[in-house]
Design an enzyme around this catalytic site. Structure first.
Site, PDB file in Angstrom:
ATOM      1  N   TYR A 100       0.901  -1.267   0.042  1.00  0.00           N
ATOM      2  CA  TYR A 100      -0.141   0.068   0.185  1.00  0.00           C
ATOM      3  C   TYR A 100       0.699   1.210  -0.079  1.00  0.00           C
ATOM      4  O   TYR A 100       0.512   2.075  -0.606  1.00  0.00           O
ATOM      5  CB  TYR A 100      -0.838  -0.014   1.350  1.00  0.00           C
TER       6      TYR A 100
ATOM      7  N   ASN B  87     -12.450  -0.955  -5.399  1.00  0.00           N
ATOM      8  CA  ASN B  87     -12.089  -1.224  -6.467  1.00  0.00           C
ATOM      9  C   ASN B  87     -13.348  -2.045  -6.983  1.00  0.00           C
ATOM     10  O   ASN B  87     -13.690  -3.273  -6.836  1.00  0.00           O
ATOM     11  CB  ASN B  87     -10.903  -1.974  -6.773  1.00  0.00           C
TER      12      ASN B  87
ATOM     13  N   CYS C   1      -6.229  -5.558  -7.653  1.00  0.00           N
ATOM     14  CA  CYS C   1      -6.072  -5.063  -6.503  1.00  0.00           C
ATOM     15  C   CYS C   1      -5.381  -6.213  -5.574  1.00  0.00           C
ATOM     16  O   CYS C   1      -5.053  -6.095  -4.673  1.00  0.00           O
ATOM     17  CB  CYS C   1      -7.488  -4.683  -5.809  1.00  0.00           C
ATOM     18  N   HIS C   2      -5.533  -7.590  -6.085  1.00  0.00           N
ATOM     19  CA  HIS C   2      -5.321  -8.619  -5.405  1.00  0.00           C
ATOM     20  C   HIS C   2      -3.471  -8.508  -5.318  1.00  0.00           C
ATOM     21  O   HIS C   2      -2.961  -9.269  -4.475  1.00  0.00           O
ATOM     22  CB  HIS C   2      -5.724  -9.858  -6.007  1.00  0.00           C
TER      23      HIS C   2
ATOM     24  N   GLU D 214      -0.719 -16.221 -10.786  1.00  0.00           N
ATOM     25  CA  GLU D 214       0.353 -15.487 -11.498  1.00  0.00           C
ATOM     26  C   GLU D 214       1.621 -15.672 -11.353  1.00  0.00           C
ATOM     27  O   GLU D 214       2.640 -15.331 -12.021  1.00  0.00           O
ATOM     28  CB  GLU D 214      -0.303 -14.166 -10.940  1.00  0.00           C
TER      29      GLU D 214
END
Length: 154
Positions: free
Chosen positions: A90, A113, A121-122, A148
């Protein structure tokens, strides 16, 4: 008129919404309202999401129109610069938008979001690297990050 499409996924049902030719939402679960049914844009978004979940797509190419405050839009734009398979804190997002003390506000914008997964946002984690809250639940966040990062999502 807003249109919507409910899509099954490995992280549960997702509701895609669009209005005036742009994606306005990707929500976990089903959402009330809107005219249900496919549109060319919703079908393309579903196709890209299926490829993403299959490990065949790393970036999305869709017109987006999230609704939010100027600050939220700035944060969501910054989220889209986080490369596939990487994470940011953040604080890093706050610094990237020129507001280094706005970590908590970044967290709140992240929470609001409206286009999850596509606006990633993950990929935002706590200062110590820990997984923090996620609208789809921490299990979904873990799944997306593992997908990912080349791991085997559970």
């Amino acid at each position: 008129m807003e249109h919507k499409l409910v899509l099954p996924s490995p992280v549960g049902e997702l509701t895609l919404t669009e209005e005036n030719g742009a994606l306005t939402g990707l929500y976990f679960g089903t959402r009330p309202g809107g005219e249900e049914g496919p549109s060319p844009l919703l079908e393309e978004a579903a196709r890209q999401l299926r490829a993403y979940f299959a490990g065949q797509r790393q970036a999305f190419s869709l017109p987006l129109a999230p609704r939010g405050t100027a600050f939220q839009l700035q944060v969501w734009q910054a989220l889209q610069t986080i490369p596939y398979g990487e994470v940011r804190t953040y604080g890093e997002i706050a610094r990237a938008i020129g507001k280094p003390k706005a970590c908590r506000a970044v967290g709140m914008a992240n929470h609001k979001n409206p286009i999850s997964i596509i606006v990633p946002c993950h990929r935002v984690v706590g200062a110590d690297g820990s997984l923090t809250g996620y609208g789809g639940g921490l299990a979904a966040k873990e799944f997306l990050l593992a997908l990912e990062q080349g791991g085997r999502p559970s």
